[in-house]
Design an enzyme around this catalytic site. Structure first.
Site, PDB file in Angstrom:
ATOM      1  N   TRP A   1     -18.885  -6.301   7.059  1.00 24.52           N
ATOM      2  CA  TRP A   1     -18.334  -5.586   8.215  1.00 24.52           C
ATOM      3  C   TRP A   1     -19.525  -4.819   8.785  1.00 24.52           C
ATOM      4  O   TRP A   1     -20.014  -3.884   8.158  1.00 24.52           O
ATOM      5  CB  TRP A   1     -17.228  -4.635   7.775  1.00 24.52           C
ATOM      6  CG  TRP A   1     -16.508  -3.956   8.909  1.00 24.52           C
ATOM      7  CD1 TRP A   1     -15.426  -4.428   9.588  1.00 24.52           C
ATOM      8  CD2 TRP A   1     -16.806  -2.676   9.473  1.00 24.52           C
ATOM      9  NE1 TRP A   1     -15.032  -3.526  10.548  1.00 24.52           N
ATOM     10  CE2 TRP A   1     -15.862  -2.439  10.500  1.00 24.52           C
ATOM     11  CE3 TRP A   1     -17.774  -1.707   9.234  1.00 24.52           C
ATOM     12  CZ2 TRP A   1     -15.856  -1.282  11.271  1.00 24.52           C
ATOM     13  CZ3 TRP A   1     -17.782  -0.548  10.001  1.00 24.52           C
ATOM     14  CH2 TRP A   1     -16.816  -0.351  11.011  1.00 24.52           C
TER      15      TRP A   1
ATOM     16  N   GLU B   1      -3.405  -1.957  16.115  1.00 22.24           N
ATOM     17  CA  GLU B   1      -4.228  -2.740  15.183  1.00 22.24           C
ATOM     18  C   GLU B   1      -3.939  -4.231  15.288  1.00 22.24           C
ATOM     19  O   GLU B   1      -4.834  -5.051  15.242  1.00 22.24           O
ATOM     20  CB  GLU B   1      -3.922  -2.325  13.734  1.00 22.24           C
ATOM     21  CG  GLU B   1      -4.498  -0.994  13.328  1.00 22.24           C
ATOM     22  CD  GLU B   1      -4.217  -0.718  11.865  1.00 22.24           C
ATOM     23  OE1 GLU B   1      -3.041  -0.557  11.509  1.00 22.24           O
ATOM     24  OE2 GLU B   1      -5.155  -0.658  11.079  1.00 22.24           O
TER      25      GLU B   1
HETATM   26  O1  M6R Z   1      -7.476   3.143   1.879  1.00 20.73           O
HETATM   27  P1  M6R Z   1      -6.991   4.298   2.727  1.00 20.73           P
HETATM   28  O2  M6R Z   1      -5.534   4.542   2.594  1.00 20.73           O
HETATM   29  O3  M6R Z   1      -7.801   5.556   2.484  1.00 20.73           O
HETATM   30  O4  M6R Z   1      -7.277   3.856   4.216  1.00 20.73           O
HETATM   31  C1  M6R Z   1      -7.064   4.752   5.266  1.00 20.73           C
HETATM   32  C2  M6R Z   1      -7.109   4.064   6.609  1.00 20.73           C
HETATM   33  O5  M6R Z   1      -8.373   3.478   6.821  1.00 20.73           O
HETATM   34  C3  M6R Z   1      -6.036   2.978   6.724  1.00 20.73           C
HETATM   35  O6  M6R Z   1      -4.760   3.501   6.532  1.00 20.73           O
HETATM   36  C4  M6R Z   1      -6.097   2.304   8.100  1.00 20.73           C
HETATM   37  O7  M6R Z   1      -5.752   3.209   9.103  1.00 20.73           O
HETATM   38  C5  M6R Z   1      -5.194   1.070   8.115  1.00 20.73           C
HETATM   39  N1  M6R Z   1      -5.876   0.006   8.784  1.00 20.73           N
HETATM   40  C6  M6R Z   1      -3.898   1.315   8.786  1.00 20.73           C
HETATM   41  O8  M6R Z   1      -3.133   0.170   8.944  1.00 20.73           O
END
Ligand code: M6R
Length: 623
Positions: free
Chosen positions: A75, A494
């Site tokens: 990424w 998203e």
């Molecule tokens: O692994 P995490 O729960 O810390 O990730 C947090 C965010 O990056 C994650 O929730 C992101 O917003 C998702 N793509 C939401 O669908």
């Protein structure tokens, strides 16, 4: 963000590398590559821009044999997605190849030094390439690969998980990390593996060793390995952990996409979580959790990012309503933007599905440095976040979440917030016993009600597809459904790349209403509860300005059904006639499911890459 894998053993490394990269593709999918130390001691590097299938197709035509190899799925952070910027990176004569996760913050200075002192020509725009050249220079000066890696880590700054192979030590992989996860997998038949995410190893072994910062692991082809602290040279006896994840989670089963499978897994995940933490007599039990973490706290700060933040925002409503302990919620990245006000009476609740989100980890470390207590809510017991809170972690037990958009982890996090807030409410005696009992027994009814919501999926699809040509949506919710509105908007953004905003219903009239016209549908959550009529009024305000109105309503609803253009009805939640203020307390579980499905169906209809949306990665390990 980015994925590392590696293999050393008796088998052909390429098969493992491609299979495990497929599992890690959700970590980053703009390019990928492998480096294999061949039987004639050459290092073959193959890289391809785009999805992993491009790399698979490329390697199909090549006969790459070798028992030692490393791989990467990227990424992009430094340097555009391209064949050249893809990992592995090698030094000028390809005697060293590395894969790297993280950011080398002083790479410009190191690059200048390598160019001026050693005449090195760089080929990529990445920060990572400096590491391959540095190691190469030290090996040319007579060091072993391990010594060269140790010397290199003395020069590089930033965060890194590194996996290295070299012609100098053809049967070995060297590993190290700092502020980025990396595990060693111990397999059968003397096979050894490495991965930045243990999910990559599930099909091969469940025995993993999590490397700690500044440790160097040396994996050899005879199945032997050592782990050393690079700071003091001491060898470490490894702590082997057993992973309990079921490889089933890596399979789409009957579903077209992981996302749809994960949406449908929600009732059983919640049933399982409640089975573990809420007994027949409605006692909440967090076995193994050190209750001292709650002693004498006078303030709670919840930290998270993205979907985890919205689960935390529901948690704030619950904690403040049920326990009356003042509770703030912060985006982890924002908490780092100012001095954090926390002390030993502050409980920090950090929520993260992956347990590896860099912003969340940095914010937690900053709060801990002020003496705050820490409780974490995560899906990954082997994660960095869980390691920071060994006896104060609540696992959401959602199984591996493959789809980049979070769904099942959200509702599982929300369950944990309910359990936590009810647990604290009982301790501080803020709710009366009847209220507590009603909430806990109603929580038990949730999985079945969610199954009923899911059984209406096809009906929701028919209702939302006529809106597929809209390019802007506004999601509205009030009270405990305000975070759900924001989560619904995030899912739509998203998955479909369409503009979607989540607002508190009551805020519409303070500005956003100016954006409304017949091309901007509103999606309002209008479930029974104390905020129903005010939220309905906000729907009417938008409708009056021409917005097509979609409403999420309960079966039997009359008023919103009369006003809205389209309604998505969900089954009624248990009635709280004696406690009307609690009527909507559990509503996020049913309001979020139609929103997840709306985003899914529109994305699928629009031909988007549902499980791996553009520009995203599952775990954001850069700040
Ligand atoms: O692994 P995490 O729960 O810390 O990730 C947090 C965010 O990056 C994650 O929730 C992101 O917003 C998702 N793509 C939401 O669908």
């Amino acid at each position: 963000m980015c994925g590392i894998v590696g293999y050393v053993g008796q088998e052909n490394a390429l098969d493992f590398l491609l299979n495990s990269l497929k599992v890690l593709e959700y970590r980053g999918y703009d390019s990928s590559g492998v480096a294999i130390s061949s039987t004639d001691h050459k290092i073959n590097v193959v890289k391809a821009k785009g999805k992993l299938n491009n790399l698979i197709n490329l390697t199909n035509g090549l006969n790459i044999q070798g028992n030692v190899g490393i791989g990467h799925t990227r990424w992009a952070t430094q340097g555009v997605p391209s064949d050249i910027n893809a990992h592995p990176h090698s030094n000028s004569n390809c005697s060293v190849a590395i894969v790297h996760n993280g950011i080398i913050s002083n790479y410009i200075d190191l690059k200048e030094e390598l160019v001026s002192k050693h005449n090195i020509e760089f080929t990529s725009e990445t920060d990572s390439e400096v590491v391959a050249h540095l190691i190469g220079v030290y090996i040319e000066e007579g060091l072993s690969t391990k010594e060269a890696l140790i010397e290199s880590t003395k020069k590089i700054k930033g965060s890194y998980a590194l996996s290295v192979i070299s012609k100098e030590d053809p049967g070995k992989i060297l590993l190290t990390c700092n502020d980025a996860p990396l595990v060693v997998g111990v397999g059968k038949n003397k096979d050894l593996y490495c991965a930045s995410d243990s999910a990559a190893l599930l099909k091969y072994t469940n025995q993993i060793i999590r490397l700690k910062d500044h440790q160097i692991a040396e994996l050899s082809g005879n199945g032997e390995f050592t782990i050393m602290d690079s700071h003091n040279g001491d060898f470490i006896s490894p702590e082997v952990q057993t992973m309990n994840f079921d490889p089933f989670h890596l399979d789409k089963g009957e579903y077209k996409h992981f996302l749809m499978k994960e949406i449908h897994e929600q009732p059983s995940i919640i049933r399982n979580l409640l089975g573990i933490h809420l007994d027949q007599d409605l006692n909440i039990n967090f076995e193994g959790l050190d209750e001292a973490v709650f002693n004498d706290i006078n303030r709670i700060i919840i930290i998270g990012c993205g979907t985890a933040y919205y689960a935390g925002l529901i948690g704030k409503y619950l904690l403040e309503s049920f326990s009356r302990i003042p509770c703030e919620i912060e985006f982890a990245s924002e908490l780092l933007a100012r001095p954090i006000l926390a002390d030993e009476r502050t409980l920090v609740v950090a929520i993260s599905q992956s347990g590896e989100t860099a912003d969340t980890l940095m914010a937690v470390k900053s709060a801990l440095s002020k003496g705050a207590r820490l409780l974490t809510i995560t899906n990954r017991p082997e994660s960095t976040l869980a390691a920071l809170a060994q006896n104060t972690t609540i696992l959401i037990r959602a199984g591996i979440e493959v789809s980049v958009a979070a769904t099942k982890s959200f509702t599982a996090q929300v369950v944990c917030m309910y359990l936590l807030s009810l647990h604290l409410a009982a301790k501080v005696k803020e709710l009366n016993p009847e209220e507590l009992k009603w909430l806990k027994s109603s929580l038990r009814a949730i999985p079945l009600i969610m199954e009923q919501v899911l059984s209406r999926a096809e009906e929701y699809r028919e209702k939302i597809l006529p809106f597929a040509n809209k390019t802007s949506f506004i999601f509205l919710g009030r009270g405990i459904n305000y975070p759900v509105a924001m989560e619904g908007a995030l899912k739509l953004k998203e998955l479909t790349y369409v503009q979607a905003t989540g607002y508190a219903s009551g805020e519409m009239k303070h500005g956003p209403i100016a954006t409304i016209d017949e091309n901007v549908p509103t999606v309002s959550i209008l479930l029974p509860g104390p905020t129903y009529h005010k939220a309905l009024h906000n729907l009417i305000e938008a409708k009056t300005r021409g917005a097509p109105s979609i409403a999420i309503v309960a079966d039997g609803d009359k008023e919103a059904t009369r006003e809205a253009n389209v309604v998505f009805s969900v089954p009624e939640l248990p009635r709280a006639d004696e406690f009307p203020h609690l009527q909507d307390a559990l509503s996020p579980f049913v309001s979020v499911v139609p929103l997840q499905l709306i985003a899914y169906y529109l994305a699928e209809y629009l031909g988007k890459d549902v499980d791996q949306p553009r520009n995203l990665a599952k775990s954001v390990t850069v700040e």
